[in-house]
Design a protein around this motif. Structure first.
Motif: not given
Length: 216
Positions: A150-178
């Motif tokens: 999701a680092d190059r998929a869902a997270l950047p899209v959601l980040n357009t709505q949320f200024s100043g957020a920190q992007l992090k990843t974990d071990g989950r497998t579903q890329a479209t749920t954040v």
């Protein structure tokens, strides 16, 4: 006195024979017209030949120059092509499920944020308090947490709505749920008009022209 005897000659001289001088038109005018036509023809041939030489050495004139500019404008760098490919693969807001979690002491903040995200086209998953690992421990605006994919998929899209957020990843497998974990520095989501512009730039980047200026 004969009618052919010039007057005043007293009949002393007579014109005899059957041959008389003929009157001819002057040749000067015809010669002038011929020379003029010849000159115009020669000048025309010289001008046509000059245009042909110019066309050869310039590669076809203005049309070729315009084609060259069009070719230069159409060329893009490999980096721009890669960015366009990534943008085309980004999910739309309706394909992303957001869990909105409140890590602050302010009650009702998660529900308020989730309702606004839903209006902007995102799917909403869990809404509630953050887990113990993050509760009261996020001092910034918040954390966007998702799978590595999701680092190059869902997270950047959601980040357009949320200024100043920190992007992090974990071990989950579903890329479209954040997860959107709201921190104590959070005030509000990005204004919708600004978020829409940022989303447009992210998903429809303009290709950059090639840096090489050869033949351009």
């Amino acid at each position: 006195m004969s009618m052919l005897t010039p007057p005043g000659m007293g009949g002393q001289y007579r014109i005899t024979g059957d041959k008389y001088p003929r009157m001819r038109r002057p040749r000067g005018r015809r010669k002038f017209v011929f020379v003029s036509i010849t000159s115009v023809t020669v000048l025309g041939l010289i001008g046509w030949g000059s245009l042909q030489l110019i066309d050869i050495y310039t590669g076809g004139g203005k049309a070729t120059a315009a084609d060259t500019k069009a070719d230069c404008a159409s060329k893009v760098t490999p980096e721009a092509k890669a960015a366009a490919a990534v943008a085309a693969s980004l999910p739309k807001p309706g394909q992303i499920t957001v869990n909105v979690l409140n890590a602050t002491p302010r009650s009702g903040l998660a529900k308020q944020t989730a309702d606004e995200l839903k209006k902007r086209g995102f799917k909403i998953g869990d809404v509630g308090n953050a887990t113990a690992a993050y509760d009261k421990k996020v001092t910034g605006a918040g954390i966007l947490l998702g799978a590595k994919a999701a680092d190059r998929a869902a997270l950047p899209v959601l980040n357009t709505q949320f200024s100043g957020a920190q992007l992090k990843t974990d071990g989950r497998t579903q890329a479209t749920t954040v997860d959107l974990i709201i921190g104590t520095g959070f005030k509000a989501l990005t204004k919708k008009e600004d978020a829409d512009k940022a989303l447009t730039v992210l998903t429809q980047p303009k290709p950059a022209p090639a840096t090489s200026k050869k033949h351009c």
